[in-house]
Design a protein around this motif. Structure first.
Motif, PDB file in Angstrom:
ATOM      1  N   THR A 131       0.834  -1.203   0.000  1.00  0.00           N
ATOM      2  CA  THR A 131       0.000   0.000   0.000  1.00  0.00           C
ATOM      3  C   THR A 131       0.868   1.251   0.000  1.00  0.00           C
ATOM      4  O   THR A 131       0.570   2.221  -0.716  1.00  0.00           O
ATOM      5  CB  THR A 131      -0.941   0.001   1.211  1.00  0.00           C
ATOM      6  N   CYS A 160      -4.097   5.258   0.845  1.00  0.00           N
ATOM      7  CA  CYS A 160      -3.886   4.804   2.232  1.00  0.00           C
ATOM      8  C   CYS A 160      -5.206   4.608   2.974  1.00  0.00           C
ATOM      9  O   CYS A 160      -5.396   3.601   3.666  1.00  0.00           O
ATOM     10  CB  CYS A 160      -3.009   5.806   2.975  1.00  0.00           C
ATOM     11  N   VAL A 210       2.440   4.905   6.346  1.00  0.00           N
ATOM     12  CA  VAL A 210       1.152   4.302   6.676  1.00  0.00           C
ATOM     13  C   VAL A 210       1.246   3.513   7.976  1.00  0.00           C
ATOM     14  O   VAL A 210       2.271   2.873   8.255  1.00  0.00           O
ATOM     15  CB  VAL A 210       0.642   3.393   5.540  1.00  0.00           C
TER      16      VAL A 210
END
Length: 255
Positions: A131, A160, A210
Motif C-alpha cells: 500500500t 492509504c 502508513v
C-alpha cells in the motif's frame, strides 16, 4: 521560496539519486536475521564513500531534535514509522524494516526510502508495504504540470485510507535540491486542486507513511528522533525524489 531546477541541475540530482538507490539496494541485500542496524548503516556508508558522496542525514539537527542525527540511514523497525536511529539491535525473523537514505553529490541531494520484511514475512506486513508503494506511485503520477500540491496529497491519502490505514498527521514529503529539506511541503493527505501549482523544474521528495492500525497517532521515542505508532501497530514508509517536467514526473532515485 521554491527554487526551480534547470535540466542540468535535475541531471545532477539524478546522479545523487542513483547513489541513494545503490545504497538502499545494498542495504536491502545485506538485511537478514541477525544483522544489526549499525551494520546496515555501515553498508550505506561504504556505498556513499565509494561514490564520493556525503550524507545529508549525518549531523543533521532540526529544531525538534535533542541531538544531531548520528548515522547515514534512518532504520525504523516494526512500530517505528520514521527517523529510527541505527543501533546494535539485530534483526529478527518477521521484522518489518523501513530504511531512509540520502546522498549529497556535487552540491545536490537525493533522498529515498523503502520498506521490507526480514525472514518469514507476515501477510499483513506485505499488504502494508504494498500500500505504501502504491500510494507513492499514485503521488508521483499526480506530480504533473497543471496539477497542484493538493493533487499529490489527495492521491496518496486516497490509497492509504481506502486500505484502512492511518497516516501520521503533520508528516510528509518536501522540496529538495541543494538542501535536503526545501519548500514546498508535500502532505500525505489533502484536497485536490488546492495548494501550490506544480511547475517544470520543481524537485520533490514524495514519501507516504502508513500505520497498520488505522489510527493517525504517533509519539517520539526516548531518543528524541524515532517516531512510533501510538497503537503499537506496524508502519511502512516509501519515498522517491522526483522532478516535475513538461514530459511528466522524472524519478531521480529509481532503483
Amino acid at each position: 521560496m521554491v527554487e526551480l531546477k534547470t535540466d542540468t541541475s535535475i541531471d545532477a540530482m539524478h546522479e545523487a539519486g542513483q547513489v541513494v538507490a545503490s545504497a538502499l539496494t545494498a542495504v536491502r541485500e545485506a538485511a537478514d536475521v541477525g544483522v544489526s542496524l549499525l551494520e546496515l548503516d555501515e553498508v550505506a556508508r561504504e556505498v556513499l564513500r565509494g561514490a564520493g558522496a556525503t550524507s545529508p542525514f549525518l549531523g543533521y539537527r532540526p529544531s525538534f531534535a535533542p541531538t544531531p542525527f548520528p548515522a547515514v540511514l534512518c532504520t525504523s523497525v516494526n512500530d517505528a514509522i520514521v527517523h529510527g536511529i541505527p543501533t546494535g539491535y539485530r534483526l529478527r525473523d518477521g521484522d518489518l524494516v523501513s530504511v531512509d537514505c540520502g546522498a549529497e553529490l556535487g552540491g545536490w541531494v537525493g533522498d529515498s526510502a523503502l520498506s521490507f520484511t526480514v525472514g518469514t514475512p507476515r501477510p499483513a506486513d506485505l499488504r502494508l508495504i504494498e500500500t505504501a508503494e502504491r500510494a507513492l506511485a499514485a503521488g508521483i503520477e499526480a506530480a504533473v504540470v497543471g496539477n497542484r500540491i493538493g493533487d499529490i496529497a489527495h492521491a496518496i491519502g486516497s490509497v492509504c485510507r481506502a486500505a484502512g490505514y492511518g497516516i501520521p498527521d503533520g508528516f510528509g514529503g518536501h522540496g529538495i535540491g541543494r538542501r535536503m529539506h526545501e519548500d514546498p511541503s508535500v502532505p500525505n493527505e489533502g484536497r485536490p486542486g488546492r495548494g501550490m501549482p506544480l511547475r517544470p523544474g520543481m524537485a520533490l521528495a514524495i514519501e507516504p507513511m502508513v500505520i497498520a492500525g488505522g489510527t493517525d497517532g504517533f509519539h517520539a521515542a526516548a531518543d528524541g528522533w524515532t517516531l512510533r505508532t501510538d497503537d503499537g501497530t506496524r508502519a511502512a514508509h516509501a519515498e522517491h525524489t522526483i522532478a516535475v517536467t513538461e514530459s511528466g514526473p522524472r524519478v531521480l532515485t529509481a532503483r
